[in-house]
Write a protein that holds these residues in place. Structure first.
Motif, short mmCIF file in Angstrom:
data_model
loop_
_atom_site.label_atom_id
_atom_site.label_comp_id
_atom_site.label_asym_id
_atom_site.label_seq_id
_atom_site.Cartn_x
_atom_site.Cartn_y
_atom_site.Cartn_z
N HIS A 120 53.35 -24.17 32.89
CA HIS A 120 54.26 -23.04 32.69
C HIS A 120 53.76 -21.83 33.48
CE1 HIS A 120 56.26 -19.82 30.33
NE2 HIS A 120 57.19 -20.73 30.19
N PRO A 121 54.67 -20.97 33.96
CA PRO A 121 54.23 -19.78 34.70
C PRO A 121 53.22 -18.91 33.93
CG PRO A 121 56.61 -20.02 34.85
CD PRO A 121 56.14 -21.09 33.92
N SER A 122 53.26 -18.94 32.62
CA SER A 122 52.31 -18.12 31.86
C SER A 122 50.89 -18.69 31.90
CB SER A 122 52.78 -17.92 30.41
OG SER A 122 52.94 -19.16 29.75
N VAL A 123 50.73 -19.88 32.46
CA VAL A 123 49.40 -20.40 32.80
C VAL A 123 49.16 -20.20 34.30
CG1 VAL A 123 48.05 -22.54 33.09
CG2 VAL A 123 49.20 -22.06 30.92
N LEU A 124 50.13 -20.58 35.11
CA LEU A 124 49.91 -20.54 36.57
C LEU A 124 49.67 -19.12 37.08
CD1 LEU A 124 52.55 -23.19 37.75
CD2 LEU A 124 50.06 -23.45 37.61
#
Ligand code: PMP
Length: 409
Positions: A120-124
């Motif tokens: 997810h973008p909130s990890v990447l």
């Protein structure tokens, strides 16, 4: 695709939440889920009469803190974590940021991060921010079903690796990652494991304690709880190695300052308790409904399943439909709530990074629709949705053939 050729779905245990048969059909449960009315009932006192601050020392404050602690037990119970390791946050985006940035900030020797291209973008994005500051970062590529190559993972780890961050289930294409093997590989290399478990919890069993996951992120609104509340569940070791990202009054054992969202926490706890009870019956029902949806859509031909054909996140379906554009289909089907990719990245016109990562072309990615079936979805709704989808695809394809030949469609 023989796996997806199933028809009957038991409806017995499903509570309808005030829907009439003509209403629009919500098939976007990976984006969010409706609030279960039982969760709302449990939250209501804390939105009205029982409004005390859980950090206050008077009786009303202590009662609020006790309600939050009960919720902690319920959330920990669903995922096999320690109740005292539950740090309530505003959601999974914050939990992911706290995990990655918090570990990196506190680390002195090991600074490396290994993650996966389909996260997810909130990890990447936090991982990319660390890379921009010079941290050694490796983003693993995935196979055609979104699977992680465990040999590649093993090779990516060294004495520099601080943390491996791998999601439990992908929010777009439903890939389930082999967490026990991943944890084993990471721990053997001396790295911690952070798992974004947002999509998996409440759908399939997860036992972070038994598996050895060090930090797990989750969000209430993906399991029929309220929006704006989530958690990061920590082992003792991870708790010692985490720098808080919100400084202030030292709430949540110093890991996350800020007045607790008491009704949100209580709702999350109730949603977790309900899911723990319902999961075993619900998961096969969701899988059958998603299969029914796929076999209905496949009738039009040239439909490619994105993500694994078996062992998939229950209720998730993602297909590329040749000769169509996902955003055009969506506009033509206003009665259906579906998604063209992940809702979180749908504000951007770029094709889904997940679909590109599994090798889809830009055109295939642009022709993708994601469906998410949920607790209150009925077989009748699936059949109605299939009718709308099939008619719309046929219309689009006929129109574009007409445009190509110059003849009226
Ligand atoms: N991780 C995953 C896998 C998700 O699906 C989502 C929600 N799209 C998030 C994180 C972010 O969750 P939240 O909405 O609670 O910030």
């Amino acid at each position: 695709m023989s796996f997806f050729r199933s028809t009957t779905v038991p409806q017995g245990s499903v509570a309808r939440q005030g829907k009439d048969s003509e209403s629009s059909i919500y098939l976007d449960h990976q984006a969010t889920t409706p609030l279960d009315s039982r969760v709302l009932d449990r939250m209501l006192p804390y939105l009205t009469d029982q409004y005390a601050n859980a950090a206050s020392h008077h009786a009303a404050g202590r009662a609020a803190a006790a309600a939050v602690d009960e919720a902690r037990e319920q959330v920990a119970g669903l995922v096999g974590g320690r109740a005292s390791g539950v740090v309530f946050t505003s959601g999974a985006t914050e939990a992911n940021n706290l995990a990655i940035r918090g570990l990196a900030e506190a680390a002195d020797t090991r600074l490396g991060v290994v993650t996966v291209a389909t996260e997810h973008p909130s990890v990447l994005e936090p991982v990319a921010a660390l890379a921009a500051k010079g941290a050694p970062v490796l983003v693993l590529l995935v196979g055609p079903d979104g699977e992680v190559d465990l040999e590649q993972l093993t090779a990516a780890l060294d004495e520099q690796t601080l943390v491996v961050s791998v999601m439990a289930a992908n929010n777009e294409i439903g890939t389930l990652h082999p967490l026990p093997q991943i944890v084993d590989i990471a721990h053997r290399a001396g790295a911690l494991v952070h798992c974004d478990a947002t999509q998996l919890i409440g759908k399939l069993p997860l036992d972070v304690g038994a598996i050895g996951i060090d930090l797990a992120s989750m969000s209430a609104h993906k399991l029929y709880g309220p929006k704006g509340v989530g958690a990061l569940v920590l082992t003792r070791d991870a708790a010692r190695r985490l720098s808080p990202q919100l400084l202030g009054g030292g709430h949540e054992r110093g890991h996350r300052s800020g007045t607790l969202n008491v009704p949100g926490c209580v709702g999350f706890g109730e949603a977790a308790a309900i899911a723990a009870d319902a999961m075993q019956e619900e998961a096969p029902r969701l899988t059958l409904l998603a299969k029914r949806l796929l076999s209905g859509i496949e009738v039009v031909g040239d439909v490619t399943l994105n993500g694994p054909a078996t062992d998939r996140l229950p209720g998730n379906l993602n297909v590329s439909i040749k000769g169509t554009a996902g955003d055009d289909l969506m506009l033509r089907m206003p009665s259906l709530a579906v998604s063209t990719g992940s809702a979180c990245s749908s504000a951007s016109p770029r094709p889904s990074h997940v679909l590109l990562a599994i090798g889809r072309t830009h055109e295939e990615a642009a022709s993708a629709l994601r469906f998410g079936v949920g607790r209150f979805t009925t077989e009748e709704e699936i059949d109605r949705a299939v009718g709308t989808i099939v008619d719309t695809i046929k219309t689009v394809r006929t129109e574009s053939r007409g445009a190509l030949t110059g003849r009226p469609a």
